[in-house]
Structures are given as C-alpha cells and as structure tokens.
Write a protein that holds these residues in place. Structure first.
Motif, mmCIF file in Angstrom:
data_model
loop_
_atom_site.group_PDB
_atom_site.id
_atom_site.type_symbol
_atom_site.label_atom_id
_atom_site.label_comp_id
_atom_site.label_asym_id
_atom_site.label_seq_id
_atom_site.Cartn_x
_atom_site.Cartn_y
_atom_site.Cartn_z
ATOM 1 N N ARG A 167 0.815 -1.214 0.000
ATOM 2 C CA ARG A 167 0.000 0.000 0.000
ATOM 3 C C ARG A 167 0.853 1.270 0.000
ATOM 4 O O ARG A 167 0.814 2.068 0.924
ATOM 5 C CB ARG A 167 -0.950 0.012 1.208
ATOM 6 C CG ARG A 167 -1.891 -1.170 1.325
ATOM 7 C CD ARG A 167 -2.896 -1.228 0.175
ATOM 8 N NE ARG A 167 -3.668 -0.021 -0.004
ATOM 9 C CZ ARG A 167 -4.790 0.268 0.652
ATOM 10 N NH1 ARG A 167 -5.262 -0.594 1.526
ATOM 11 N NH2 ARG A 167 -5.443 1.382 0.412
ATOM 12 N N ILE A 168 1.636 1.460 -1.048
ATOM 13 C CA ILE A 168 2.499 2.637 -1.108
ATOM 14 C C ILE A 168 1.811 3.820 -1.782
ATOM 15 O O ILE A 168 2.402 4.884 -1.934
ATOM 16 C CB ILE A 168 3.834 2.333 -1.823
ATOM 17 C CG1 ILE A 168 3.605 1.996 -3.308
ATOM 18 C CG2 ILE A 168 4.599 1.227 -1.126
ATOM 19 C CD1 ILE A 168 4.882 1.958 -4.130
ATOM 20 N N GLU A 169 0.541 3.644 -2.191
ATOM 21 C CA GLU A 169 -0.175 4.768 -2.813
ATOM 22 C C GLU A 169 -0.385 5.879 -1.787
ATOM 23 O O GLU A 169 -0.605 5.622 -0.597
ATOM 24 C CB GLU A 169 -1.519 4.317 -3.394
ATOM 25 C CG GLU A 169 -2.579 3.927 -2.397
ATOM 26 C CD GLU A 169 -2.526 2.479 -1.949
ATOM 27 O OE1 GLU A 169 -3.478 2.047 -1.258
ATOM 28 O OE2 GLU A 169 -1.546 1.785 -2.248
ATOM 29 N N SER A 170 -0.289 7.117 -2.246
ATOM 30 C CA SER A 170 -0.393 8.271 -1.341
ATOM 31 C C SER A 170 -1.807 8.433 -0.792
ATOM 32 O O SER A 170 -1.997 8.787 0.374
ATOM 33 C CB SER A 170 0.014 9.557 -2.070
ATOM 34 O OG SER A 170 1.341 9.460 -2.543
ATOM 35 N N ASN A 171 -2.803 8.208 -1.627
ATOM 36 C CA ASN A 171 -4.202 8.353 -1.219
ATOM 37 C C ASN A 171 -4.826 6.967 -1.084
ATOM 38 O O ASN A 171 -5.001 6.267 -2.074
ATOM 39 C CB ASN A 171 -4.966 9.187 -2.247
ATOM 40 C CG ASN A 171 -6.360 9.564 -1.784
ATOM 41 O OD1 ASN A 171 -7.044 8.769 -1.140
ATOM 42 N ND2 ASN A 171 -6.786 10.769 -2.111
ATOM 43 N N LYS A 172 -5.170 6.590 0.140
ATOM 44 C CA LYS A 172 -5.689 5.240 0.380
ATOM 45 C C LYS A 172 -7.155 5.087 -0.048
ATOM 46 O O LYS A 172 -7.698 3.991 -0.009
ATOM 47 C CB LYS A 172 -5.574 4.875 1.877
ATOM 48 C CG LYS A 172 -4.177 5.041 2.456
ATOM 49 C CD LYS A 172 -3.132 4.214 1.715
ATOM 50 C CE LYS A 172 -1.756 4.400 2.328
ATOM 51 N NZ LYS A 172 -0.675 3.822 1.524
ATOM 52 N N LYS A 173 -7.783 6.185 -0.469
ATOM 53 C CA LYS A 173 -9.181 6.108 -0.920
ATOM 54 C C LYS A 173 -9.275 6.254 -2.438
ATOM 55 O O LYS A 173 -10.281 6.700 -2.969
ATOM 56 C CB LYS A 173 -10.023 7.165 -0.208
ATOM 57 C CG LYS A 173 -10.140 6.909 1.292
ATOM 58 C CD LYS A 173 -11.029 7.927 1.982
ATOM 59 C CE LYS A 173 -11.146 7.617 3.474
ATOM 60 N NZ LYS A 173 -11.982 8.601 4.187
ATOM 61 N N ASN A 174 -8.225 5.857 -3.119
ATOM 62 C CA ASN A 174 -8.174 5.950 -4.572
ATOM 63 C C ASN A 174 -8.940 4.776 -5.195
ATOM 64 O O ASN A 174 -8.768 3.628 -4.791
ATOM 65 C CB ASN A 174 -6.707 5.915 -5.007
ATOM 66 C CG ASN A 174 -6.536 5.998 -6.506
ATOM 67 O OD1 ASN A 174 -7.445 6.384 -7.236
ATOM 68 N ND2 ASN A 174 -5.355 5.615 -6.976
ATOM 69 N N PHE A 175 -9.801 5.067 -6.173
ATOM 70 C CA PHE A 175 -10.513 3.995 -6.871
ATOM 71 C C PHE A 175 -10.704 4.375 -8.335
ATOM 72 O O PHE A 175 -10.640 5.547 -8.712
ATOM 73 C CB PHE A 175 -11.869 3.692 -6.226
ATOM 74 C CG PHE A 175 -12.838 4.841 -6.260
ATOM 75 C CD1 PHE A 175 -13.646 5.054 -7.363
ATOM 76 C CD2 PHE A 175 -12.932 5.732 -5.203
ATOM 77 C CE1 PHE A 175 -14.533 6.131 -7.418
ATOM 78 C CE2 PHE A 175 -13.802 6.813 -5.249
ATOM 79 C CZ PHE A 175 -14.614 7.004 -6.361
ATOM 80 N N THR A 176 -10.922 3.360 -9.154
ATOM 81 C CA THR A 176 -11.217 3.568 -10.571
ATOM 82 C C THR A 176 -12.578 2.958 -10.882
ATOM 83 O O THR A 176 -12.904 1.881 -10.390
ATOM 84 C CB THR A 176 -10.137 2.931 -11.471
ATOM 85 O OG1 THR A 176 -8.887 3.598 -11.225
ATOM 86 C CG2 THR A 176 -10.483 3.069 -12.945
ATOM 87 N N ARG A 177 -13.355 3.664 -11.706
ATOM 88 C CA ARG A 177 -14.639 3.149 -12.163
ATOM 89 C C ARG A 177 -14.460 2.587 -13.569
ATOM 90 O O ARG A 177 -13.871 3.235 -14.441
ATOM 91 C CB ARG A 177 -15.675 4.273 -12.173
ATOM 92 C CG ARG A 177 -17.052 3.841 -12.679
ATOM 93 C CD ARG A 177 -18.007 5.024 -12.676
ATOM 94 N NE ARG A 177 -19.295 4.669 -13.240
ATOM 95 C CZ ARG A 177 -19.958 5.410 -14.134
ATOM 96 N NH1 ARG A 177 -19.436 6.550 -14.565
ATOM 97 N NH2 ARG A 177 -21.125 5.034 -14.594
ATOM 98 N N PHE A 178 -14.954 1.380 -13.768
ATOM 99 C CA PHE A 178 -14.882 0.713 -15.063
ATOM 100 C C PHE A 178 -16.307 0.506 -15.576
ATOM 101 O O PHE A 178 -17.215 0.199 -14.801
ATOM 102 C CB PHE A 178 -14.212 -0.658 -14.946
ATOM 103 C CG PHE A 178 -12.781 -0.614 -14.468
ATOM 104 C CD1 PHE A 178 -11.737 -0.747 -15.364
ATOM 105 C CD2 PHE A 178 -12.484 -0.459 -13.118
ATOM 106 C CE1 PHE A 178 -10.412 -0.729 -14.939
ATOM 107 C CE2 PHE A 178 -11.170 -0.435 -12.672
ATOM 108 C CZ PHE A 178 -10.130 -0.562 -13.588
ATOM 109 N N LEU A 179 -16.482 0.630 -16.897
ATOM 110 C CA LEU A 179 -17.756 0.317 -17.528
ATOM 111 C C LEU A 179 -17.668 -1.043 -18.214
ATOM 112 O O LEU A 179 -16.621 -1.412 -18.745
ATOM 113 C CB LEU A 179 -18.131 1.386 -18.558
ATOM 114 C CG LEU A 179 -18.390 2.795 -18.007
ATOM 115 C CD1 LEU A 179 -18.747 3.745 -19.149
ATOM 116 C CD2 LEU A 179 -19.480 2.795 -16.946
#
Length: 277
Positions: A167-179
């Motif tokens: 978990r080295i991402e800076s923002n722990k609430k990062n998400f991507t939406r896929f269609l």
C-alpha cells in the motif's frame, strides 16, 4: 456446459482491468489482452469478444476522455459498472532486499499516485512503462534483481513476486470506475436504476439548465456530467451524463421530455448501479 465469457481488457493478465473483470464476472472468464482501448473495441466489434471492461474515471486522475468518444463512436451498450480500489504494492523477485533496489518501474499514473513514497527514497530511478502488470512480468521474465514494479496483488500472485512494501499509494481512498460494454443493448437486465446518456443542446442561454431541470423535477439524481467538444465544431459540445433513480416511471418521463430540447440524444446504457468499492 456454460460457455466462458470472452472479456477484452486493455493491458495484460493481472492488470487492474483484469482485476475489475474478475470482480464483475468472477474468475471463470477468458481474458483477451489488448495493447490499447481502441483494440478492445475492435475485438468487440468483430465478435471476437463478448464484453469489454473499460476504465472511465479515476478518483485522482479524473475522467479518461478518449474512452467516452470510443463508446459513442462504436455505439456500444453500457451494461454494467464496477468500482475497484487501486492498491499499489512494491513487487520484487523472491530474495531481493529493498537495499538492492536501484530502479522502480510502472505505469505513469501509478507512479504519480505514489509520490509521497518516492520522496523518501530520492536515490531510486523511476522508469515509466505502458502497464503495471507488464512491469511485474518483465521482472519475472528477465530475473531483474535490482528492479521493482508498482502493481497490484494479482500481479504478485501470477508472476511469483514478493511484496517488499504494501500500500504505497499516497491516497488510500483511490478507486477507478470501469464500464462493462456489450455490442448490442440487452433487455435481460430488468432491475435497472442507473443510466449513461449523451446529448447536445443548442448554444443559447439556459439550454443545458433547462434539460437538467427536467431531471431534477422528476427526482432523477445526476451523478456525473462530462462535456466534450464536438470535433471540428466551435462552441458545440457533447454532454455525457450518468444518472440514477428510485422511480423508473419518473426516469422514463424525464427522458421523454428531454428529447424535445436536445439533439443527437443517445442512451448509451441502462444498468444496475454497482458502486461498492
């Protein structure tokens, strides 16, 4: 015997697109690897794939604008959505220690999402690549002992890599939406409560507001509005709108009324809301 769904993804196996496909369809699918989003559409158009899983927005990087154009131009149907938390890990060959590492490689967006981590280790050389999973695969294939990849846990499992840092991402609430895209619209999904539409309005004061007010009057909640210039036309825009509702009748009434005040109106898809991360 049930036929496996053929799902075209941008990237290779263990990419975030495949992870999103697994989350939506389950693991019993045939993944078709593609080197671009356009290529995924070509596979679907030719009938070589049954579905496309396509990223459309990221909570940090924003919308993937060219993908809106692809969906509209190919006239594919949006039949679902899936939200994926973007968790990024530092992956290395078994036995490699962090002090051995000289180079970090990943997709540029993944790298940007880990800037706080790299600020602590300025000696590391950062190399951009086209795909997170491809970076992990290269480390495995070339047995690189001085290089680590930023990728997901799926890549660690598939390519036999160890996780040096989680978990080295800076923002722990990062998400991507896929269609989820299909070639033709389907009537199988009866429990629809969300839609993606596209339209244009005249270049006059209040033209867009009039359309949006129709949805408000019918208690249809607009969850996203994205504008895109019409190629070669000054001051003309496509508006891409996502909406959800509790009363199907009111949504249908809003759509009927909206048709009077729009041009090039297109319901890109009606589907079931699926926003659990």
């Amino acid at each position: 015997m049930k036929k496996q769904a053929r799902v075209a993804i941008q990237g290779i196996k263990a990419s975030f697109h495949e992870e999103a496909a697994f989350k939506f369809f389950g693991r019993d699918i045939q993944t078709i690897e593609c080197d671009s989003f356009k290529r995924t559409c070509e596979h679907l158009e030719k009938g070589d794939a049954d579905f496309v899983v396509m990223a459309i927005e990221n909570s940090i990087a924003g919308s993937l604008l060219p993908n809106y154009t692809l969906i509209r131009e190919y006239n594919f149907a949006v039949v679902g959505e899936v939200y994926l938390p973007i968790q990024l890990h530092l992956l290395a060959l078994p036995g490699v220690k962090f002090e051995d590492v000289k180079t970090v490689t990943s997709h540029p967006i993944a790298i940007r999402q880990c800037v706080d981590f790299f600020d602590e280790f300025p000696h590391l050389k950062v190399v951009e690549s086209v795909d997170t999973a491809a970076c992990a695969k290269r480390i495995r294939d070339e047995q690189l002992t001085d290089t680590v990849a930023i990728a997901n846990m799926l890549a660690a499992e598939l390519y036999g890599l160890n996780v040096l840092e989680r978990r080295i991402e800076s923002n722990k609430k990062n998400f991507t939406r896929f269609l989820i895209l299909q070639k033709e619209k389907s009537d199988l999904n009866k429990d629809i409560n969300k839609a993606s539409i596209c339209f244009q309005v005249g270049n006059t004061a209040g033209a867009l507001a009039r359309v949006l007010n129709i949805f408000a009057e019918n208690e249809v909640n607009l969850t996203k509005i994205q504008s895109m210039p019409v190629l070669g036309k000054r001051n003309e825009y496509y508006f891409y709108v996502d909406m959800e509702w509790k009363n199907l009748e009111k949504y249908e009434n809003a759509i009927r009324r909206t048709l009077k005040f729009t041009v090039n109106f297109n319901i890109m898809g009606e589907y079931q809301k699926n926003d659990k991360v």
